[in-house]
Every structure is written in structure tokens, then in C-alpha cells.
Design a protein around this motif. Structure first.
Motif, PDB file in Angstrom:
ATOM      1  N   ASP A   1       2.129  -6.606  -3.527  1.00 37.40           N
ATOM      2  CA  ASP A   1       1.683  -7.788  -4.263  1.00 37.40           C
ATOM      3  C   ASP A   1       0.517  -7.442  -5.180  1.00 37.40           C
ATOM      4  N   ALA A   2      -0.404  -6.621  -4.653  1.00 39.25           N
ATOM      5  CA  ALA A   2      -1.574  -6.261  -5.467  1.00 39.25           C
ATOM      6  C   ALA A   2      -1.141  -5.520  -6.732  1.00 39.25           C
ATOM      7  N   LEU A   3      -0.165  -4.629  -6.607  1.00 36.68           N
ATOM      8  CA  LEU A   3       0.340  -3.917  -7.784  1.00 36.68           C
ATOM      9  C   LEU A   3       0.984  -4.886  -8.765  1.00 36.68           C
ATOM     10  N   GLU A   4       1.847  -5.761  -8.227  1.00 42.21           N
ATOM     11  CA  GLU A   4       2.542  -6.722  -9.083  1.00 42.21           C
ATOM     12  C   GLU A   4       1.533  -7.591  -9.813  1.00 42.21           C
ATOM     13  N   LEU A   5       0.477  -8.004  -9.086  1.00 41.82           N
ATOM     14  CA  LEU A   5      -0.496  -8.885  -9.696  1.00 41.82           C
ATOM     15  C   LEU A   5      -1.199  -8.219 -10.878  1.00 41.82           C
ATOM     16  N   MET A   6      -1.387  -6.903 -10.769  1.00 43.64           N
ATOM     17  CA  MET A   6      -2.016  -6.196 -11.888  1.00 43.64           C
ATOM     18  C   MET A   6      -1.054  -6.071 -13.066  1.00 43.64           C
ATOM     19  N   GLY A   7       0.193  -6.504 -12.887  1.00 47.62           N
ATOM     20  CA  GLY A   7       1.159  -6.371 -13.968  1.00 47.62           C
ATOM     21  C   GLY A   7       1.867  -5.027 -13.955  1.00 47.62           C
ATOM     22  N   ILE A   8       1.847  -4.370 -12.794  1.00 40.04           N
ATOM     23  CA  ILE A   8       2.508  -3.078 -12.679  1.00 40.04           C
ATOM     24  C   ILE A   8       3.881  -3.286 -12.056  1.00 40.04           C
ATOM     25  N   ASN A   9       4.872  -2.589 -12.565  1.00 36.72           N
ATOM     26  CA  ASN A   9       6.208  -2.634 -11.975  1.00 36.72           C
ATOM     27  C   ASN A   9       6.154  -1.819 -10.680  1.00 36.72           C
TER      28      ASN A   9
ATOM     29  N   THR B   1       5.001  -0.776   5.008  1.00 35.52           N
ATOM     30  CA  THR B   1       3.603  -1.095   5.293  1.00 35.52           C
ATOM     31  C   THR B   1       2.911  -1.624   4.046  1.00 35.52           C
TER      32      THR B   1
ATOM     33  N   THR C   1       1.215  -5.368   4.038  1.00 35.35           N
ATOM     34  CA  THR C   1      -0.233  -5.465   3.848  1.00 35.35           C
ATOM     35  C   THR C   1      -0.582  -5.911   2.425  1.00 35.35           C
ATOM     36  N   GLU C   2       0.403  -6.418   1.717  1.00 32.58           N
ATOM     37  CA  GLU C   2       0.222  -7.005   0.379  1.00 32.58           C
ATOM     38  C   GLU C   2      -0.168  -5.994  -0.696  1.00 32.58           C
ATOM     39  N   GLN C   3      -0.025  -4.690  -0.404  1.00 32.42           N
ATOM     40  CA  GLN C   3      -0.351  -3.707  -1.446  1.00 32.42           C
ATOM     41  C   GLN C   3       0.629  -3.800  -2.610  1.00 32.42           C
TER      42      GLN C   3
ATOM     43  N   ARG D   1      15.091  -1.859 -11.598  1.00 29.62           N
ATOM     44  CA  ARG D   1      13.644  -1.935 -11.843  1.00 29.62           C
ATOM     45  C   ARG D   1      12.993  -0.564 -11.695  1.00 29.62           C
TER      46      ARG D   1
ATOM     47  N   TYR E   1       6.676   2.179  -9.926  1.00 27.59           N
ATOM     48  CA  TYR E   1       5.472   2.951  -9.612  1.00 27.59           C
ATOM     49  C   TYR E   1       5.590   3.645  -8.254  1.00 27.59           C
TER      50      TYR E   1
END
Ligand SMILES: Nc1ncnc2c1ncn2[C@@H]1O[C@H](COP(=O)(O)OP(=O)(O)OP(=O)(O)O)[C@@H](O)[C@H]1O
Ligand SMILES: [Mg+2]
Lengths: 247, 251
Positions: free
Chosen positions: A119-127, A111, A115-117, A17, A131
Motif C-alpha cells: 500500500d505504501a508503494l502504491e500510495l507513492m504512485g509506484i507500480n 508479508t 504489513t501495508e508495504q 502490470r 517494482y
């Protein structure tokens, strides 16, 4: 054993990935510059200090171990040069960087995970793997060879200063010694090792951070694991690469 | 519209979500309520695909989302915005960079357009003069509001908020609720909000789903909720004395 193999498998899947095609080059470029500074430039100080003192110690030890009237003193310079080139500036520096950079990478990514950062990237559709990790790999693989060259130079300078200050070797002999029977391929060898070790440190530590589950306690554990596993991998590959490149 | 069918999710053999089905319509605020630990966050993460469901299907506008791979999901993901329970701002970026990040990543806007859009969104959540602070320098409530700004900056069609008003004072909490309701109508978004704040339930509850121990126990709206005779729901809704008195006196 099974867990080890499963971990190995998911490490390779993560790498797959990481090296997927980047989505927006300008952002990757910017991130890489950031990482060059934080992982590369910020390691320069420690590399210089350690290399200087280790060069000094290597020279003094070589001198005291070869105290012998029929032994020409310029060989001290030669011995110190080869120890620094072959082993110290690539392998030992890599182990030190595994401690510094490896734990830094694992705790940063760990970290981000808890802290779900990520997850936040994944949710935006970012690999997120690509990244976060790719710029770090590119930065260390590009910059660590410079660190190795700097380490070689400061190590040899350290040996020169210590050797002449302690009176075990004259300046002329040392300078003659470090040029005597010099094999340029040793530098290539050191740099190849450095690139492989940089890749190991970054990817193993990033993997440990990326798979963290839980809280800050687990992040701490991941950063310890990052240092231990990347150090072991470095030692293992040191043997393999030496056999491949020097035999 | 988002449709969930028979979602089941377990962790290490323990079922956390059991057979939940629901339909969430656009242009209204859909609430998921339930006690702490009832499975709201897990359910939301199953809907957006951050957790893989064990069984069941999730449809986005009739596209089967759960069957898609990462690449195909990406197209739908670009239309999603999410506020995480812990805000999940990027530590390494300032407030402004956080909100601008989706624009940098997915648009070809000019610098000015981006900064206009960022400032517009930050103003909507009442964050001013904080553009150059880092997330560590913000209070918990401010972080939440910045995260909302980041979630709406791309004008998503699907908005997910995990406890938008936990940790906020009542007044800010109301402002956030109003904001979510307004933008939902304005952009005709499908909005799903996890909450255990009864205030927002009574303000925003156009559609409410009550989850207890991973199961859907009740479904309705804010007017029906007071009259419901579901015992578990009543325990939840009338947990505080004032609300109980109100119910008693209305009988
Ligand atoms: N990654 C995980 N692994 C194992 N168990 C989990 C995991 N995530 C959540 N759980 C369990 O799932 C249950 C539901 O958790 P969830 O976070 O969905 O609760 P919640 O309704 O969001 O609560 P709160 O209102 O406190 O946020 C909890 O019992 C929790 O222990
Ligand atoms: Mg939750």
C-alpha cells in the motif's frame, strides 16, 4: 472451477502490470542485482549438493540395472549423462527451487502485503507489482540457466566420483561414455526448460504472495500454495515442452 | 483541499462506511475520531484510493480523483504522504534508505542533497544516529516517527496519518502532534489524521469529524466538542473519569 478461472485471470492481469514500463531504470537495475544475489547466488549451494549426490546415485543405479557382460560399461556414463541433462538438472532442480525460491518469494511479498508495504508503494504512485516482481523475474530467468549448467557439471562429476569409487566403471570408460553420441541440442533443451520453469516459479509464487489478505497465517498458506502450484505447473509444462522440443 | 461526497464502502455485503461527506481544508489539521473498528482506516484508504469506493466521489482540489485510472492518479499520488497504522516501513531497507526512497524514485537530487534532506526530516522526528538500523531493530514508536519522516520527505500537499500517536508515550505523542501541526501550516498541507487520542484532539482539533459504526455523527472543532450534546460523541470523549469530572465542574 470458477475460482480457478478467476484466479487465472487475475494472474494474467498481474503479469500485465509487472511488465508495464519501469519508472526509473537505475532503481530497477539495483533491485535486480539484489535479487540476483538473494534468489540466484544463494541457491547455488543447495543445487551443488543435490546435483552431486543425485549424479552419484543415478550413475550407481544405471550401473546396477545394466549389469550384463555384453553391455559395454561406457554406456553407464552415457546413461547417467542423458538422465542428468534431460530431466534431472532442469526439471528436478526446478522443483527443488520451487520449494526454496518459491516459498521465499511468496512469504516476502505476502508479508509486504499484510504489513501495508505494498500500500505504501502504491500510495507513492509506484507500480508495486512491477517494482517488486519484475526484478525477481529478470534475476531468476537470467540466473537459473547458470544453475542448470552448474547442476549438469556437478552431477556428472558426482557420477564419476561415485562410479569409480564403487568400482562399477573405470575413469576412462566414464569419460568416454559421457562424450559418446552426445547431442548438444539436449543442453539447449535443458536451458529452454529452465527459463520457462524460472518464469513459472517466480510469477506463480509472486502472485500468491501479492494477493494475500489477512495476517501471518495467510502468508504461511500463500507460501505453501506457491510451492504446490508452481510445482504442478512445472510438471505440466515439462510434458508440453518435451513434446514440443524433442518430438 | 480534499472533498469527499457520499462515500460508501462495504466488504462482503457488510457496509463499513455509510454515506460520509466531508471537506478538508489546507493549512489545518483535520481529525477523524471514532472508536476502534468504527471505520477510520477504511475511510482514509477510500480517500487516498487504496480501497475503491462503492459509491461516492473524492475530489482533490476539485479534480475528481475517484474517476481516474492508475496513471492519472499517479500525478496526485506524488503529492501525497501517508503514515500507515503499522508504519509500513520497507523491511529490506535501512532507516535512511526508507526515508530516501521517495527521493530516489521521484527526484534528480544529488547524493548530498538527498542525504541532507533525509537527515533534516529524521531530525524533525527526533531520530538521530539510527540511519543504518533496519526497521526490525527499532521500537514501535521509532518506526512511526521514521514513517512520518518518509511521508514528509517530498513535501507533500496532502498528508494522511493513521493513528500517529498510538503506541507512543505521552511526551513523544505531543512532539508528534506538534510536528504534524507545524509542517501542516508551514507547507500549507491538507492534513487528515485518524486518532482516538483525546490529547491530540484537544491540541490539534481545528476540524473534527466523529465516525461511529461507519457513519458521520458529528462535525466541529475542539472548542465545540466539549459542549456538544451528541450522546455518542459524549460517550466517546468522556470515556475517562477525569474528562467527565471536568465536564461536570464546568457546568
Ligand atoms: N479488508 C477488509 N475486509 C473486510 N472487512 C474489513 C476490511 N478492512 C476493515 N474491515 C472492517 O471494517 C471495520 C472498520 O475497520 P477500520 O480498520 O476502518 O477500523 P478503525 O476505525 O481504523 O479501527 P482502529 O482504531 O482499531 O484502527 C471493521 O469492522 C473491520 O472488520
Ligand atoms: Mg485503524
Amino acid at each position: 472451477m470458477f475460482r480457478f478461472l478467476a484466479g487465472f485471470g487475475s494472474y494474467w492481469m498481474l503479469l500485465g502490470r509487472v511488465f508495464a514500463r519501469p519508472e526509473k531504470h537505475s532503481i530497477y537495475y539495483r533491485q535486480t542485482v539484489k535479487e540476483l544475489i538473494s534468489l540466484g547466488l544463494r541457491s547455488m549451494g543447495i543445487v551443488i549438493i543435490i546435483s552431486f549426490f543425485m549424479g552419484a546415485v543415478i550413475t550407481l543405479q544405471t550401473a546396477y540395472n545394466t549389469e550384463n557382460p555384453i553391455y559395454p560399461t561406457y554406456l553407464i556414463g552415457l546413461g547417467a549423462r542423458d538422465s542428468i541433462l534431460l530431466e534431472f538438472s532442469s526439471t528436478i532442480v526446478a522443483l527443488i527451487l520451487a520449494g526454496k525460491v518459491g516459498s521465499n518469494i511468496a512469504s516476502e511479498i505476502g508479508t509486504m502485503r499484510v504489513t501495508e508495504q505494498i500500500d505504501a508503494l502504491e500510495l507513492m504512485g509506484i507500480n508495486s507489482a512491477s517494482y517488486i516482481i519484475l526484478p525477481k523475474v529478470v534475476a531468476t530467468v537470467l540466473f537459473n540457466p547458470f544453475l542448470t549448467l552448474i547442476s549438469i557439471i556437478t552431477g556428472i562429476v558426482g557420477g564419476w566420483i561415485a562410479g569409480t569409487a564403487a568400482g562399477v566403471i573405470t575413469s576412462q570408460d566414464y569419460i568416454y561414455g559421457i562424450q559418446y553420441a552426445f547431442i548438444p541440442y539436449y543442453i539447449t533443451y535443458a536451458l529452454i526448460k529452465t527459463v520457462v520453469f524460472a518464469f513459472i516459479i517466480t510469477t506463480v509464487s509472486a502472485y500468491q504472495g501479492y494477493i494475500v489478505e489477512g495476517g501471518s497465517l495467510e502468508v504461511g498458506r500463500a507460501s505453501t500454495k506457491a510451492v504446490v502450484y508452481s510445482s504442478i505447473a512445472i510438471l505440466l509444462f515439462n510434458v508440453i515442452l518435451t513434446q514440443l522440443l524433442l518430438s | 483541499m480534499i472533498r469527499a461526497e457520499h462515500i460508501t464502502k462495504s466488504f462482503a455485503g457488510r457496509e463499513v462506511i455509510r454515506d460520509i461527506s466531508a471537506v478538508f481544508e489546507p493549512g489545518q489539521t483535520n481529525l477523524i475520531i471514532g472508536r476502534s473498528g468504527s471505520g477510520k482506516t477504511v475511510f482514509l484508504k477510500c480517500l487516498v484510493g487504496l480501497l475503491e469506493v462503492d459509491e461516492g466521489k473524492v475530489f482533490y482540489n476539485d479534480v475528481l480523483f475517484t474517476g481516474l485510472d492508475f496513471k492519472a492518479r499517479k500525478e496526485i499520488r506524488k503529492e501525497m504522504g501517508m503514515l500507515f497504522q503499522g508504519a509500513a516501513l520497507f523491511d529490506s531497507m535501512t532507516v535512511e534508505e526508507n526515508v530516501r526512497f521517495p527521493l530516489d524514485m521521484f527526484t534528480d537530487m544529488s547524493r548530498e542533497e538527498k542525504s541532507d534532506r533525509v537527515n533534516f526530516c529524521l531530525e524533525r522526528v527526533n531520530i538521530v544516529n539510527s540511519n543504518h538500523l533496519s526497521p526490525a531493530e527499532l521500537s514501535g514508536g521509532m518506526r512511526k516517527r521514521v514513517a512520518i519522516a518518509r511521508a514528509i520527505v517530498l513535501k507533500p500537499r496532502f498528508l494522511f496519518c493513521d493513528e500517529p500517536n498510538s503506541g507512543l508515550d505521552p511526551k513523544t505523542s505531543i512532539v508528534i502532534d506538534e510536528l504534524i501541526r507545524e509542517i501542516t501550516v508551514e507547507l500549507n498541507m491538507t492534513t487528515i489524521v485518524n486518532t482516538h487520542d483525546m490529547n491530540s484532539v484537544m491540541e490539534n482539533g481545528e476540524k473534527i469529524i466523529f465516525i461511529e459504526e461507519g457513519e458521520k455523527c458529528w462535525e466541529g472543532n475542539k472548542d465545540e466538542i466539549l459542549k456538544s450534546d451528541c450522546r455518542l460523541l459524549n460517550d466517546f470523549v468522556f470515556a475517562n473519569a477525569l474528562a467527565k469530572q471536568l465536564k461536570e465542574s464546568s457546568k
